[in-house]
Design an enzyme around this catalytic site. Structure first.
Site, PDB file in Angstrom:
ATOM      1  N   ARG A  85      42.715  40.103  42.397  1.00 44.43           N
ATOM      2  CA  ARG A  85      42.011  39.393  41.323  1.00 44.43           C
ATOM      3  C   ARG A  85      41.486  38.043  41.820  1.00 44.43           C
ATOM      4  O   ARG A  85      40.367  37.631  41.473  1.00 44.43           O
ATOM      5  CB  ARG A  85      42.974  39.186  40.150  1.00 44.43           C
ATOM      6  N   HIS A  89      37.661  36.752  41.600  1.00 51.94           N
ATOM      7  CA  HIS A  89      37.276  35.529  40.880  1.00 51.94           C
ATOM      8  C   HIS A  89      36.631  34.513  41.822  1.00 51.94           C
ATOM      9  O   HIS A  89      35.789  33.726  41.389  1.00 51.94           O
ATOM     10  CB  HIS A  89      38.497  34.921  40.189  1.00 51.94           C
ATOM     11  N   ASP A  90      37.024  34.514  43.066  1.00 49.04           N
ATOM     12  CA  ASP A  90      36.399  33.609  44.029  1.00 49.04           C
ATOM     13  C   ASP A  90      34.956  34.021  44.287  1.00 49.04           C
ATOM     14  O   ASP A  90      34.041  33.200  44.216  1.00 49.04           O
ATOM     15  CB  ASP A  90      37.191  33.609  45.339  1.00 49.04           C
ATOM     16  N   ASN A 117      40.923  31.810  34.297  1.00 45.06           N
ATOM     17  CA  ASN A 117      41.873  31.636  35.402  1.00 45.06           C
ATOM     18  C   ASN A 117      43.213  31.060  34.949  1.00 45.06           C
ATOM     19  O   ASN A 117      44.254  31.352  35.537  1.00 45.06           O
ATOM     20  CB  ASN A 117      41.279  30.725  36.473  1.00 45.06           C
ATOM     21  N   HIS A 216      41.916  47.843  38.251  1.00 46.96           N
ATOM     22  CA  HIS A 216      42.852  47.700  37.139  1.00 46.96           C
ATOM     23  C   HIS A 216      43.846  48.855  37.081  1.00 46.96           C
ATOM     24  O   HIS A 216      44.584  48.982  36.106  1.00 46.96           O
ATOM     25  CB  HIS A 216      42.094  47.583  35.815  1.00 46.96           C
ATOM     26  N   ASP A 272      45.853  54.068  42.477  1.00 49.13           N
ATOM     27  CA  ASP A 272      45.404  55.452  42.400  1.00 49.13           C
ATOM     28  C   ASP A 272      44.221  55.525  41.436  1.00 49.13           C
ATOM     29  O   ASP A 272      43.630  54.492  41.107  1.00 49.13           O
ATOM     30  CB  ASP A 272      46.551  56.381  41.965  1.00 49.13           C
TER      31      ASP A 272
END
Length: 345
Positions: A85, A89-90, A117, A216, A272
């Site tokens: 994540r 986000h970077d 964040n 996710h 997976d």
């Protein structure tokens, strides 16, 4: 024979991608090997990231990052999703430049306290530890932005996901802007068209969006990011038993920033393709996830495809992660190699 300097460098880029014609060419013309080696040493001097960027300047760099990530994930399995994540986000906010790691200074308010964040990103101390070890092994060589890229790949690998060769050579930014985070990052309550628009801004396609959303399959989300789907008039796309379990998890969430649910209730620590199977049955935790299937159209087709084809999902995820890692990197003499990932030099 008159050969321009840029041609061998371009061939080197092709060679790193396994281009057979380049291999044949370098064999037939051994006199070009010296130039190719020079291009390799220069790394990103031609404006491209390279798999071998630290081969000579810090050959242990990838091993050092892997050890740090492995220790963290062993102690706290959630950290795998956290590193993935953090890289996402970077890169989405002004490019893959390590700016998400910067603390506030007297001259700017950074990205860490922006709403997407705050109470969400974790693992900064682990990155500090990895950076410290790298500075001991090869001072001023490995960028914080590259550490995030390697850590994201290692996190996927350690949880059973695909492996890819990370392109390296990014440099670090010296500033960050809190306001940019909201402008660039998709939010958990977005619909499909809004999510696609955020990805297109950074040069990623609708397919990249659906593929990268598969990240996710590991990790968690706080009740505050999806509780609006659970109220008196719940989101009709939420499957009933799933709704009941989420209400139970969040029923005593007086502080929604501290109560979390797994993004995938069945295999939350394994990378997976179950994420896509969950969406088919109305078990997407976030609205932005479930929308990929519930909205129909081409995103639903991709969800259904990946749900039954893990091998293709893994293949496409590798490609999309490499593309994401190439969003507006600082190269050459741009930015700096920060000695401390929290502050400019």
């Amino acid at each position: 024979m008159n050969m321009s300097h840029s041609l061998p460098c371009q061939m080197l880029s092709d060679f790193s991608n396994g281009n057979a014609q380049c291999k044949s060419f370098t064999t037939d013309f051994p006199q070009l090997r010296v130039i190719l080696i020079i291009c390799l040493i220069l790394g990103n001097a031609n404006g491209q990231l390279s798999r071998e960027y630290y081969l000579r300047t810090c050959p242990e760099s990838k091993a050092i990052v892997l050890r740090g990530v492995e220790r963290a994930v062993r102690q706290h399995p959630r950290m795998a999703a956290s590193f993935l994540r953090m890289h996402f986000h970077d890169c989405f906010v002004n490019g893959c430049d390590g700016s998400v790691l910067l603390d506030d200074t007297a001259t700017f308010v950074g990205e860490k306290t922006a709403l997407p964040n705050l109470h969400s990103l974790r693992g900064f101390k682990v990155i500090d530890s990895i950076k410290s070890e790298l500075e001991s092994a090869c001072p001023g060589v490995v960028s914080c932005a590259d550490i995030l890229a390697i850590a994201a790949r290692d996190s996927v690998m350690l949880t059973g996901g695909p492996i890819w060769s990370v392109r390296l050579g990014r440099r670090d930014n010296v500033i960050a802007n809190k306001a940019d985070v909201v402008d660039y990052l998709p939010a958990p309550d977005f619909n499909v068209s809004l999510i696609i628009s955020k990805f297109k801004v950074v040069g990623l396609t609708e397919k990249d969006m659906v593929t990268l959303s598969g990240a996710h399959t590991i990790g968690n989300a706080r009740c505050g990011t999806f509780s609006n789907r659970l109220g008196k008039h719940p989101d009709p796309t939420v499957e009933k038993l799933f709704l009941k379990s989420l209400r139970k998890i969040c029923s005593n969430a007086s502080d929604s920033n501290n109560v979390i649910a797994n993004l995938d209730l069945k295999t939350p620590r394994r990378f997976d393709n179950r994420y896509y199977k969950n969406l088919q049955h109305g078990r997407g935790l976030l609205n932005s996830d479930q929308e990929l299937h519930s909205s129909g159209g081409s995103t639903r087709e991709l969800v259904d495809f990946y749900a039954k084809n893990k091998k293709q999902f893994f293949h496409d995820f590798r490609i999309s992660m490499i593309k994401m890692g190439n969003i507006r990197p600082l190269l050459g003499n741009q930015g700096q190699i920060r000695r401390n990932c929290r502050f400019p030099n």
